[in-house]
Design a protein around this motif. Structure first.
Motif, PDB file in Angstrom:
ATOM      1  N   ARG A 373       0.822  -1.199   0.000  1.00  0.00           N
ATOM      2  CA  ARG A 373       0.000   0.000   0.000  1.00  0.00           C
ATOM      3  C   ARG A 373       0.862   1.258   0.000  1.00  0.00           C
ATOM      4  NH1 ARG A 373      -4.024  -1.022   4.471  1.00  0.00           N
ATOM      5  NH2 ARG A 373      -4.972  -2.801   3.475  1.00  0.00           N
ATOM      6  N   ILE A 374       1.920   1.196   0.827  1.00  0.00           N
ATOM      7  CA  ILE A 374       2.800   2.361   0.917  1.00  0.00           C
ATOM      8  C   ILE A 374       3.475   2.588  -0.432  1.00  0.00           C
ATOM      9  CG2 ILE A 374       4.895   3.263   2.000  1.00  0.00           C
ATOM     10  CD1 ILE A 374       4.003   1.698   4.543  1.00  0.00           C
ATOM     11  N   VAL A 375       3.994   1.488  -1.021  1.00  0.00           N
ATOM     12  CA  VAL A 375       4.691   1.623  -2.299  1.00  0.00           C
ATOM     13  C   VAL A 375       3.736   2.162  -3.367  1.00  0.00           C
ATOM     14  CG1 VAL A 375       5.859   0.362  -4.133  1.00  0.00           C
ATOM     15  CG2 VAL A 375       6.388  -0.152  -1.746  1.00  0.00           C
ATOM     16  N   THR A 376       2.510   1.664  -3.371  1.00  0.00           N
ATOM     17  CA  THR A 376       1.536   2.137  -4.354  1.00  0.00           C
ATOM     18  C   THR A 376       1.345   3.648  -4.237  1.00  0.00           C
ATOM     19  OG1 THR A 376       0.399   0.026  -4.206  1.00  0.00           O
ATOM     20  CG2 THR A 376      -0.831   1.829  -5.204  1.00  0.00           C
ATOM     21  N   ARG A 377       1.240   4.106  -2.995  1.00  0.00           N
ATOM     22  CA  ARG A 377       1.029   5.545  -2.787  1.00  0.00           C
ATOM     23  C   ARG A 377       2.238   6.343  -3.279  1.00  0.00           C
ATOM     24  NH1 ARG A 377       2.725   8.317   1.059  1.00  0.00           N
ATOM     25  NH2 ARG A 377       2.994   6.624   2.550  1.00  0.00           N
ATOM     26  N   VAL A 378       3.435   5.874  -2.872  1.00  0.00           N
ATOM     27  CA  VAL A 378       4.659   6.577  -3.250  1.00  0.00           C
ATOM     28  C   VAL A 378       4.795   6.609  -4.777  1.00  0.00           C
ATOM     29  CG1 VAL A 378       7.177   6.374  -3.210  1.00  0.00           C
ATOM     30  CG2 VAL A 378       5.865   6.086  -1.097  1.00  0.00           C
ATOM     31  N   LEU A 379       4.482   5.468  -5.409  1.00  0.00           N
ATOM     32  CA  LEU A 379       4.608   5.366  -6.859  1.00  0.00           C
ATOM     33  C   LEU A 379       3.613   6.286  -7.562  1.00  0.00           C
ATOM     34  CD1 LEU A 379       5.764   3.879  -9.337  1.00  0.00           C
ATOM     35  CD2 LEU A 379       4.031   2.130  -8.995  1.00  0.00           C
ATOM     36  N   ARG A 380       2.382   6.274  -7.033  1.00  0.00           N
ATOM     37  CA  ARG A 380       1.347   7.115  -7.656  1.00  0.00           C
ATOM     38  C   ARG A 380       1.756   8.590  -7.577  1.00  0.00           C
ATOM     39  NH1 ARG A 380      -3.494   5.090  -5.575  1.00  0.00           N
ATOM     40  NH2 ARG A 380      -3.689   3.830  -7.454  1.00  0.00           N
ATOM     41  N   ASP A 381       2.238   8.997  -6.393  1.00  0.00           N
ATOM     42  CA  ASP A 381       2.681  10.389  -6.246  1.00  0.00           C
ATOM     43  C   ASP A 381       3.798  10.700  -7.232  1.00  0.00           C
ATOM     44  OD1 ASP A 381       0.855  10.618  -4.292  1.00  0.00           O
ATOM     45  OD2 ASP A 381       2.267  10.674  -2.609  1.00  0.00           O
ATOM     46  N   ALA A 382       4.767   9.781  -7.324  1.00  0.00           N
ATOM     47  CA  ALA A 382       5.915  10.023  -8.209  1.00  0.00           C
ATOM     48  C   ALA A 382       5.445  10.181  -9.654  1.00  0.00           C
ATOM     49  CB  ALA A 382       6.924   8.884  -8.094  1.00  0.00           C
ATOM     50  N   LEU A 383       4.460   9.344 -10.041  1.00  0.00           N
ATOM     51  CA  LEU A 383       3.949   9.436 -11.412  1.00  0.00           C
ATOM     52  C   LEU A 383       3.208  10.754 -11.624  1.00  0.00           C
ATOM     53  CD1 LEU A 383       2.721   5.773 -11.939  1.00  0.00           C
ATOM     54  CD2 LEU A 383       4.453   6.946 -13.305  1.00  0.00           C
ATOM     55  N   ASP A 384       2.374  11.112 -10.614  1.00  0.00           N
ATOM     56  CA  ASP A 384       1.606  12.355 -10.743  1.00  0.00           C
ATOM     57  C   ASP A 384       2.533  13.560 -10.825  1.00  0.00           C
ATOM     58  OD1 ASP A 384      -0.684  10.970 -10.718  1.00  0.00           O
ATOM     59  OD2 ASP A 384      -1.239  11.394  -8.628  1.00  0.00           O
ATOM     60  N   GLU A 385       3.650  13.482 -10.098  1.00  0.00           N
ATOM     61  CA  GLU A 385       4.545  14.647 -10.029  1.00  0.00           C
ATOM     62  C   GLU A 385       5.706  14.519 -11.000  1.00  0.00           C
ATOM     63  OE1 GLU A 385       5.431  14.649  -5.875  1.00  0.00           O
ATOM     64  OE2 GLU A 385       3.299  14.880  -5.352  1.00  0.00           O
ATOM     65  N   ASP A 386       5.583  13.564 -11.929  1.00  0.00           N
ATOM     66  CA  ASP A 386       6.587  13.447 -12.984  1.00  0.00           C
ATOM     67  C   ASP A 386       7.988  13.202 -12.441  1.00  0.00           C
ATOM     68  OD1 ASP A 386       6.581  13.233 -15.605  1.00  0.00           O
ATOM     69  OD2 ASP A 386       6.678  15.365 -16.103  1.00  0.00           O
ATOM     70  N   ARG A 387       8.068  12.335 -11.445  1.00  0.00           N
ATOM     71  CA  ARG A 387       9.372  12.071 -10.843  1.00  0.00           C
ATOM     72  C   ARG A 387       9.934  10.712 -11.266  1.00  0.00           C
ATOM     73  NH1 ARG A 387       8.805  11.451  -5.808  1.00  0.00           N
ATOM     74  NH2 ARG A 387       6.698  12.154  -5.324  1.00  0.00           N
ATOM     75  N   VAL A 388       9.538  10.231 -12.471  1.00  0.00           N
ATOM     76  CA  VAL A 388      10.126   8.991 -12.992  1.00  0.00           C
ATOM     77  C   VAL A 388      11.345   9.394 -13.813  1.00  0.00           C
ATOM     78  CG1 VAL A 388       9.755   6.972 -14.434  1.00  0.00           C
ATOM     79  CG2 VAL A 388       7.859   7.917 -13.100  1.00  0.00           C
ATOM     80  N   GLU A 389      12.509   8.973 -13.387  1.00  0.00           N
ATOM     81  CA  GLU A 389      13.736   9.352 -14.092  1.00  0.00           C
ATOM     82  C   GLU A 389      14.624   8.135 -14.252  1.00  0.00           C
ATOM     83  OE1 GLU A 389      16.612  12.630 -12.819  1.00  0.00           O
ATOM     84  OE2 GLU A 389      14.765  13.607 -13.488  1.00  0.00           O
ATOM     85  N   PRO A 390      14.405   7.374 -15.333  1.00  0.00           N
ATOM     86  CA  PRO A 390      15.104   6.099 -15.473  1.00  0.00           C
ATOM     87  C   PRO A 390      16.619   6.248 -15.553  1.00  0.00           C
ATOM     88  CG  PRO A 390      13.251   6.240 -16.984  1.00  0.00           C
ATOM     89  CD  PRO A 390      13.457   7.613 -16.425  1.00  0.00           C
ATOM     90  N   PHE A 391      17.304   5.148 -15.205  1.00  0.00           N
ATOM     91  CA  PHE A 391      18.751   5.045 -15.368  1.00  0.00           C
ATOM     92  C   PHE A 391      19.005   4.243 -16.641  1.00  0.00           C
ATOM     93  CE2 PHE A 391      20.630   5.558 -10.801  1.00  0.00           C
ATOM     94  CZ  PHE A 391      19.968   6.775 -10.679  1.00  0.00           C
ATOM     95  N   LEU A 392      20.210   4.391 -17.165  1.00  0.00           N
ATOM     96  CA  LEU A 392      20.580   3.644 -18.370  1.00  0.00           C
ATOM     97  C   LEU A 392      21.759   2.727 -18.047  1.00  0.00           C
ATOM     98  CD1 LEU A 392      20.463   6.488 -21.083  1.00  0.00           C
ATOM     99  CD2 LEU A 392      18.621   5.010 -20.290  1.00  0.00           C
ATOM    100  N   GLN A 393      21.713   1.508 -18.600  1.00  0.00           N
ATOM    101  CA  GLN A 393      22.834   0.594 -18.416  1.00  0.00           C
ATOM    102  C   GLN A 393      23.316   0.157 -19.806  1.00  0.00           C
ATOM    103  OE1 GLN A 393      22.073  -3.278 -16.631  1.00  0.00           O
ATOM    104  NE2 GLN A 393      24.099  -3.241 -15.642  1.00  0.00           N
TER     105      GLN A 393
END
Ligand code: C2E
Ligand code: CA
Ligand code: CA
Length: 627
Positions: A373-393
């Protein structure tokens, strides 16, 4: 108001004025008392309270009398405590509570039994009172008059008992007064019974006769409000019939209903008296057991065993098994709904594990769910606030050690989110549509990077992971193609990675999407090859451009000849289809060399670099140019 047995008109409340002459109380007082009682009835006050008011009121009207009202319980066929006047101690009713009517059971028991008034002028010599002589002496009872309470249908509702400390027989006048109070008490009990019956119907499941969901809510609310349940742990049990839809299809609705009735009967017979047993929904039942997990689990296991003995539907034996979820519940401190969800979840796990079994929802599941539940909330917030910033390998050509591209690996930025690994949040995102949002934002990131850093990424590809939920959505290829066009990026610069199981079914929308993506010009890679159903036919179902051998295989490489054989088999299979192969999780130069020698084309792993943010990638690329 409730219709009642005709009482002699002289005793009816309307004839109240004439009652005045029977008592020392003024008429207004009698009327006011009667009014008060009727208001209590109308307001639905607790029955004991109303009956006590009637008994007290009658003691006031007839000094030297002790009054008590008993209620008749048709289910147990016994007399239960109702209300009593001030002259009797609570012990009096406690002692009588549960008494079965009979010809020789005091005056009240006999009056209930004979359904008519019974008077004992002197209980000391009345054989009906022989078993109760000590009791009578203790309460100072010498004479007793008992009158049955009845409704309009003549059904027994209870008994009004009047006791005196001297020998007496009722006069005609006495009897008229008594009937007045009997009448009031009968109104109160009859009304209460009808309310209880209405309530019972509203909380009963018509098909099985068990409780329904409303009863579950009511019982839970009652337990939550009851101090007796403070710190008490019960078990909430979800019982879900296995394959009931199949029974429904095979038997037809009517017989399936009968089968459900049989299941309900078996469950009730096996669980016995429990705080609650209800049909929850369709073929699901819910029970509250007054014990903790361990004992509850054993009891439910016994139930499951008993259900393996076939039920009889007419002459035909039918077996219905159950998948059960058990969870501990503290009625006073834990909300029912949350606990219910856990019981349902545990029952679902029982189904997944093969049905006909009990799964106890324990601390680890509780922690996992809370964590989810906590992760879902954190993830949803990150998505809403455009905080997805992938890494490259980087992905490296084993032949010359130069980069051929990068894999884009999702990362969240900011606060709580930064520390959560994709191995944690991706599976949780996959349980809901969050994965579609996440996937879109990673894909968009890839296009943006290729567009904004065109110079640095010249000749390089970016590989993006697709989850099954994205893959089964219609229009995936169109959306991806639009994104590519918007960014001015050629689709072949993007490799889409899918895990083996995702296109398993030949008719699946996943396969259709993959073919459409391929058609649009994207490249496709099989991810984690070798962990599931690695097979040639799977590789042939969709025209893949790459196969990525799972890092668990790479890690086996140095460990044993068998590990080596596995890596060889992986590459051989892909080679047979003439598809270039990537080894994942390459950590040492020895591994890289061995893989190259086996025929692997590409490698990815910590040996060359861990996944890194775009800023660092640019610096890395200046040291490791593509050509
Ligand atoms: P994956 O697709 O198999 O990605 C490779 C994972 O292996 C990455 O973990 C990477 O950091 C890790 N790895 C790379 N080289 C080495 C190595 O030499 N040794 C070891 N021990 N590990 C190595 P990461 O970034 O934590 O991602 C984990 C998984 O999460 C990925 O596995 C993928 O299944 C999923 N994932 C990550 N990003 C996305 C995404 O954007 N969408 C979807 N659907 N899934 C993603
Ligand atoms: Ca991958
Ligand atoms: Ca992988």
């Amino acid at each position: 108001m409730t219709s009642l047995a005709p009482v002699p008109s002289s005793a009816a409340p309307a004839a109240c004025t004439s009652l005045e002459s029977l008592t020392n109380l003024p008429a207004e007082h009698l009327l006011a008392g009667q009014q008060r009682v009727l208001e209590m009835v109308a307001a639905g006050r607790p029955l004991a309270e109303t009956l006590t008011a009637i008994a007290e009121f009658s003691e006031e009207a007839i000094p030297s009398m002790m009054a008590s009202v008993l209620i008749f319980d048709p289910e147990s066929q016994s007399l239960r405590k109702g209300g009593y006047g001030r002259s009797l101690s609570p012990k009096f009713q406690e002692a009588i509570d549960g008494m079965k009517p009979g010809p020789d059971v005091g005056s009240c028991g006999a009056a209930a039994y004979r359904s008519e008034r019974v008077t004992s002028r002197d209980v000391r010599v009345d054989p009906r009172w022989t078993p109760f002589v000590d009791f009578a002496a203790m309460h100072g009872i010498i004479s007793a008059w008992s009158t049955p309470l009845k409704n309009a249908k003549g059904e027994l509702l209870g008994v009004f008992g009047m006791y005196y400390g001297d020998t007496r027989e009722p006069s005609k006048q006495d009897l008229r007064l008594v009937d007045h109070f009997v009448h009031l008490a009968a109104i109160a009990v009859d009304r209460w019974r009808q309310d209880a019956e209405r309530e019972r119907r509203a909380t009963q499941d018509v098909l099985t006769g068990l409780g329904n969901r409303l009863l579950l809510q009511e019982v839970a609310a009652r337990m939550a409000a009851d101090p007796a349940y403070t710190d008490v742990t019960c078990a909430l049990v979800m019982l879900d019939c296995d394959h009931f839809k199949l029974h429904n299809d095979l038997l037809g609705q009517r017989k399936a209903d009968q089968l459900l009735q049989q299941v309900a009967l078996r469950i009730r017979g096996q669980l016995g008296q429990v705080p609650l047993l209800a049909r929850f929904d369709g073929d699901q039942f819910v029970a509250i057991l007054p014990e903790r997990n361990g004992a509850a689990q054993r009891r439910v296991e016994d139930l499951l065993v008993s259900l393996r003995t076939p039920l009889l539907l007419g002459d035909s034996p039918v077996t219905v098994t159950l998948s059960a979820g058990v969870v501990e519940w503290q009625p006073r401190s834990m909300p029912l709904d949350d606990t219910l969800m856990q019981a349902i979840e545990a029952a679902e796990v029982a189904k997944r594990l093969g049905r006909d079994r009990v799964v106890v929802f324990g601390d680890s599941e509780r922690a996992r769910i809370t964590g989810n539940r906590i992760v879902t909330r954190v993830l949803r917030d990150a998505l809403d606030e455009d905080r997805v910033e992938p890494f490259l390998q980087p992905i490296i050509r084993l032949a010359d050690g130069r980069p051929s591209g990068f894999e884009v690996l999702a990362r969240l930025r900011g606060g709580d989110a930064a520390g959560i690994s994709p191995s944690v949040f991706v599976p949780i995102a996959e349980e809901s549509d969050l994965i579609v949002k996440l996937g879109d934002s990673v894909l968009r990131f890839a296009f943006r990077t290729l567009a904004e850093q065109a110079e640095a990424f010249r000749g390089l590809t970016l590989s993006v992971n697709l989850s099954v939920r994205q893959l089964v959505r219609e229009g995936l290829a169109d959306r991806a193609a639009v994104m590519a066009r918007e960014h001015g990026v050629a689709p072949e610069r993007v490799v889409l990675e899918v895990t083996e199981s995702q296109w398993l079914d030949v008719d699946s929308p996943a396969r259709a999407n993959l073919l459409a993506l391929k058609e649009a010009g994207f490249r496709l890679a099989v991810d984690d090859f070798g962990t599931r159903y690695a097979s040639l036919s799977l590789l042939q179902a969709v025209p893949f451009d790459h196969v990525k051998i799972d890092r668990s295989l790479t890690q086996q490489l140095a460990l044993s000849p068998r590990g080596r054989a596995l890596c060889e088999a992986g590459v051989a299979m892909a080679r047979a289809c003439q598809i270039p192969v990537t080894a994942e999780g390459v950590e040492t130069a020895d591994q890289a060399e061995a893989l190259r020698a086996m025929g692997y084309d590409l490698g990815q792993g910590y040996l060359w670099s861990r996944p890194m943010p775009v800023g660092r990638v640019l610096a890395w690329l200046s040291r490791h140019p593509a050509a």
